[in-house]
Design an enzyme around this catalytic site. Structure first.
Site, short mmCIF file in Angstrom:
data_model
loop_
_atom_site.label_atom_id
_atom_site.label_comp_id
_atom_site.label_asym_id
_atom_site.label_seq_id
_atom_site.Cartn_x
_atom_site.Cartn_y
_atom_site.Cartn_z
N ASP A 67 25.75 -18.00 82.75
CA ASP A 67 26.27 -18.49 84.04
C ASP A 67 25.62 -17.75 85.22
O ASP A 67 24.95 -16.74 85.03
CB ASP A 67 27.80 -18.34 84.08
CG ASP A 67 28.29 -17.00 83.55
OD1 ASP A 67 27.47 -16.06 83.47
OD2 ASP A 67 29.48 -16.88 83.23
N ASN A 135 42.05 -14.34 81.50
CA ASN A 135 42.78 -15.61 81.33
C ASN A 135 42.20 -16.44 80.18
O ASN A 135 42.48 -17.63 80.07
CB ASN A 135 42.76 -16.41 82.63
CG ASN A 135 41.33 -16.73 83.08
OD1 ASN A 135 40.36 -16.42 82.40
ND2 ASN A 135 41.21 -17.35 84.25
N HIS A 137 38.97 -17.09 79.67
CA HIS A 137 37.75 -17.84 79.94
C HIS A 137 36.57 -17.27 79.19
O HIS A 137 36.53 -16.07 78.90
CB HIS A 137 37.47 -17.97 81.45
CG HIS A 137 36.94 -16.76 82.15
ND1 HIS A 137 37.60 -16.14 83.18
CD2 HIS A 137 35.78 -16.08 82.00
CE1 HIS A 137 36.87 -15.12 83.63
NE2 HIS A 137 35.76 -15.07 82.93
N GLU A 142 36.93 -21.84 83.00
CA GLU A 142 38.29 -21.42 83.33
C GLU A 142 39.31 -22.29 82.58
O GLU A 142 38.99 -23.40 82.15
CB GLU A 142 38.51 -21.57 84.84
CG GLU A 142 37.58 -20.71 85.70
CD GLU A 142 37.99 -19.25 85.77
OE1 GLU A 142 38.65 -18.75 84.84
OE2 GLU A 142 37.65 -18.58 86.76
#
Ligand code: GLP
Length: 240
Positions: A67, A135, A137, A142
């Protein structure tokens, strides 16, 4: 999923680094997928040491990163491109032309197509290193209502902004990124995921024991046939 628990981050780095270095010795023109964040840094340090000791050469590997931030020049100190060069690429013999990166400032659809084709042309990713967000990810996928496919532009959640903005001291952290989608990540032949620290404990639990759901993107890894998960005791505390 093969789960291995270690005492220190250095031991995790050595374990992941060994997987990469052994594979590269046997397959000098292999394709490696890299991740940013603190979790893989000890792995990169191990690789650098092995290279400096003459144990392995990365001269013929190809690399793809997961990313990159949008609205940030590649030359900025906080770009993932810079991160990878400072923490690994500048310290080993990988060729610059063999380094694959998403361009966070390119047009989304065309960039996604380019990246998928580049990975395919290289023969697919042999080993993909992953971290995990608090979380759940992976890369910048996400929590959401559906699993993603190829690369796309994502709006980052507040949890991710809170976790990563500590690295930004001159400008505000970008709120968008280009990321490989879940489908593309799942095509990697082998996946090595690293998680350390108690802030990752719930995400690790959900990844390993929870239902497979896009609410915890990492849970999809339960459906991959070759995943190694390397944890310290803090990150593993809810699964032991
Ligand atoms: C970022 C990256 C992820 C990484 C995560 C965790 O959001 N896009 O690829 O896994 O941070 O980073 P850290 O290892 O620093 O906890």
């Amino acid at each position: 999923m093969e789960i291995r628990i270690f005492d220190t981050q250095e031991e995790i780095g050595a374990a992941a680094g060994k997987i990469i270095c052994e594979f590269t010795k046997n397959n000098p023109d292999c394709v490696l997928g890299f991740a940013t964040g603190a979790s893989p840094v000890p792995t990169y340090n191990y690789m650098i040491k092995q290279y400096e000791n003459g144990e392995v050469s990365f001269e013929n590997i190809k690399t793809f990163n997961l990313d990159e931030y949008c609205d940030l020049p590649r030359s900025h100190k906080n770009s993932y491109y810079t991160f990878m060069h400072e923490n690994l690429f500048d310290k080993i013999d990988v060729k610059e032309e063999n380094i694959g990166f998403l361009d966070g400032n390119a047009e989304e659809k065309a960039e996604s197509k380019r990246y998928t084709e580049a990975i395919k042309a290289a023969g697919g990713i042999d080993i993909q290193i992953l971290g995990i967000g608090r979380n759940g990810h992976i890369a910048f996928n996400e929590p959401s209502d559906e699993f993603t496919g190829e690369s796309y532009k994502v709006e980052l959640t507040q949890s991710t902004i809170d976790a990563n903005s500590i690295y930004f001291d001159d400008i505000a952290m970008p709120h968008y990124a280009m990321t490989m989608g879940i489908g593309l990540i799942m095509e990697s032949k082998k996946i090595v995921l690293i998680a350390t620290g108690d802030k990752k404990a719930q995400a690790v639990y959900d990844m390993v024991n929870g239902p497979v759901t896009p609410k915890c993107p990492a849970s999809i890894l339960q459906q991959h046939s070759d995943v190694v998960i390397l944890l310290d005791k803090e990150a593993a505390q809810k699964i032991i």
